[in-house]
Design an enzyme around this catalytic site. Structure first.
Site, PDB file in Angstrom:
ATOM      1  N   HIS A 174      -4.029   1.866 -10.435  1.00 59.55           N
ATOM      2  CA  HIS A 174      -2.876   1.691  -9.546  1.00 59.55           C
ATOM      3  C   HIS A 174      -3.292   2.051  -8.129  1.00 59.55           C
ATOM      4  CE1 HIS A 174       1.169   1.668  -7.986  1.00 59.55           C
ATOM      5  NE2 HIS A 174       1.062   2.941  -7.613  1.00 59.55           N
ATOM      6  N   GLY A 224      -2.737   6.916  -4.728  1.00 58.87           N
ATOM      7  CA  GLY A 224      -1.680   7.855  -4.391  1.00 58.87           C
ATOM      8  C   GLY A 224      -0.427   7.552  -5.170  1.00 58.87           C
ATOM      9  N   ALA A 225       0.516   8.463  -5.101  1.00 58.86           N
ATOM     10  CA  ALA A 225       1.768   8.294  -5.828  1.00 58.86           C
ATOM     11  C   ALA A 225       2.546   7.096  -5.298  1.00 58.86           C
ATOM     12  CB  ALA A 225       2.603   9.569  -5.712  1.00 58.86           C
ATOM     13  N   SER A 226       3.398   6.547  -6.147  1.00 58.54           N
ATOM     14  CA  SER A 226       4.213   5.409  -5.749  1.00 58.54           C
ATOM     15  C   SER A 226       5.114   5.794  -4.584  1.00 58.54           C
ATOM     16  CB  SER A 226       5.064   4.947  -6.947  1.00 58.54           C
ATOM     17  OG  SER A 226       5.841   3.831  -6.596  1.00 58.54           O
ATOM     18  N   GLY A 227       5.132   4.955  -3.545  1.00 56.41           N
ATOM     19  CA  GLY A 227       5.981   5.194  -2.389  1.00 56.41           C
ATOM     20  C   GLY A 227       5.355   6.038  -1.301  1.00 56.41           C
ATOM     21  N   VAL A 228       4.068   6.423  -1.448  1.00 55.07           N
ATOM     22  CA  VAL A 228       3.428   7.278  -0.452  1.00 55.07           C
ATOM     23  C   VAL A 228       3.023   6.502   0.796  1.00 55.07           C
ATOM     24  CG1 VAL A 228       1.032   7.017  -1.194  1.00 55.07           C
ATOM     25  CG2 VAL A 228       1.815   9.211  -0.264  1.00 55.07           C
ATOM     26  N   LYS A 260       0.875   3.303   0.561  1.00 54.43           N
ATOM     27  CA  LYS A 260      -0.386   2.553   0.399  1.00 54.43           C
ATOM     28  C   LYS A 260      -0.247   1.120   0.895  1.00 54.43           C
ATOM     29  CE  LYS A 260      -0.574   3.245  -4.042  1.00 54.43           C
ATOM     30  NZ  LYS A 260       0.670   4.019  -4.169  1.00 54.43           N
ATOM     31  N   ASP A 310      -1.175  -2.926  -5.473  1.00 55.04           N
ATOM     32  CA  ASP A 310      -0.463  -2.377  -6.630  1.00 55.04           C
ATOM     33  C   ASP A 310      -1.356  -2.165  -7.847  1.00 55.04           C
ATOM     34  OD1 ASP A 310       2.041  -1.439  -7.784  1.00 55.04           O
ATOM     35  OD2 ASP A 310       1.878  -3.178  -9.106  1.00 55.04           O
ATOM     36  N   GLU A 335       3.549  -5.885  -1.588  1.00 53.41           N
ATOM     37  CA  GLU A 335       4.934  -5.448  -1.739  1.00 53.41           C
ATOM     38  C   GLU A 335       5.251  -4.369  -0.715  1.00 53.41           C
ATOM     39  OE1 GLU A 335       7.835  -2.964  -4.796  1.00 53.41           O
ATOM     40  OE2 GLU A 335       5.766  -3.430  -5.371  1.00 53.41           O
ATOM     41  N   ARG A 340     -11.243  20.414   6.885  1.00 50.68           N
ATOM     42  CA  ARG A 340     -11.145  20.155   8.319  1.00 50.68           C
ATOM     43  C   ARG A 340     -12.491  19.812   8.950  1.00 50.68           C
ATOM     44  NH1 ARG A 340      -7.418  24.697  11.061  1.00 50.68           N
ATOM     45  NH2 ARG A 340      -7.646  23.204  12.779  1.00 50.68           N
TER      46      ARG A 340
END
Length: 311
Positions: free
Chosen positions: A138, A153-157, A159, A177, A202, A243
């Site tokens: 994903h 990364g998590a859905s909605g972050v 990407k 996706d 999307e 850093r």
């Protein structure tokens, strides 16, 4: 598990089937190809029966020098129930002993007009691509300055939004996706999009857009070797982020480790620029220029020089 049959070879390479038509769906399980020259001489102790067998002019010329009994014996040993298929190159004629033995065990006999060396190379490349280990991840795969960057990364972050911004900056989208990844040629990871969502992106609140239609054919790629993965995550105030960039994390995909950067996401950060710079910095490292390491070395020199002055 990926699967290839003799029928796939017939269709892809336009081969002529000479015998064993009922068994063309016999599975090929390895990309290794055997040229059974030593078997023609009668040595079958280490005969790789499960490999695709390739006959060229050398093998068939030697075969013609055998006696009738030897010809029959060698072909019967060559055509086993495990043999996925036999291919004759250069459009050469198939010996009748081979056809008879193949009909008994159902081994597909195929013929090509291509020269033996070129045919061997083409078959190996095709089988390695088809039989390579595969997985689906994903994420979003983008070609940035020739570097295949996998965004996870998590859905909605963010990407897909980052990928859209990168495309607007002149980079190329490979997959959004879901990224289908195959491990080819040892440790090379090649990503491509599922056919259903090829060229599509999307964007939440906007919907599905066709990148190739909007930005042109130069904005997409059908596949790309993955060299770097960047993980996007929401900013955690309690987490200490790197850093300096000296520590190099990796991510394992199938059997291959690839470099991994973790980039925290919060309002005000231009992710597209950060990802673009990360790709350029990774490219510099491959060229032998490691800015973080150079800074660390200079800092160490300054500290050591200060210690010497104190004494």
């Amino acid at each position: 598990m990926p699967k290839v049959t003799a029928n796939d070879l017939v269709e892809h390479f336009n081969l002529e089937v000479l015998a064993g038509e009922d068994e063309v769906h016999r599975a090929i399980t390895t990309s290794d190809i055997s040229r059974p020259g030593i078997e023609m001489a009668g040595f079958f102790t280490y005969y790789p029966a499960k490999r695709l067998q390739l006959f060229g002019r050398t093998e068939l010329s030697f075969f013609q020098q055998l006696t009738n009994d030897e010809k029959q014996e060698r072909m019967e040993k060559l055509c086993t129930y495990d043999t996925p298929g036999i291919i004759i190159s250069r459009g050469l004629s198939a010996p009748k002993e081979l056809i008879e033995s193949a009909e008994k065990t159902g081994v597909p006999i195929m013929r090509s007009d291509v020269t033996t060396t070129r045919l061997s190379s083409q078959l190996t490349n095709y089988l390695e691509a088809k039989l390579a280990k595969a997985t689906a991840v994903h994420g979003v795969l983008v070609d940035i300055y020739g570097i295949g960057v996998l965004l996870t990364g998590a859905s909605g972050v963010g990407k897909s939004e980052t990928a859209l911004d990168l495309v607007r900056r002149g980079h190329r989208l490979v997959a959004d996706d879901s990224v289908e990844i195959r491990q080819q040629h040892g440790n090379t990871l090649v990503g491509r999009p599922p056919e259903l969502i090829q060229h599509l992106l999307e964007i939440r609140g906007l919907g599905i857009i066709d990148v190739m239609t909007l930005f042109g054919a130069g904005a997409v790629r059908p596949f790309k070797r993955i060299a770097l993965t960047i993980h996007l995550e929401l900013w955690d105030e309690n987490k200490a982020y790197d850093r300096l960039g000296i520590e190099e994390a990796t991510m394992k995909i199938i059997d291959t480790e690839i470099p991994k950067y973790t980039i925290p996401v919060r309002p005000g950060r231009n992710l597209a620029v950060i990802v673009e710079v990360a790709a350029m910095n990774f490219r510099l490292k491959r060229m032998g220029i490691n800015t973080a390491q150079q800074f660390s070395d200079k800092l160490t020199d300054v500290i050591e020089e200060g210690d010497r002055e104190e004494f």
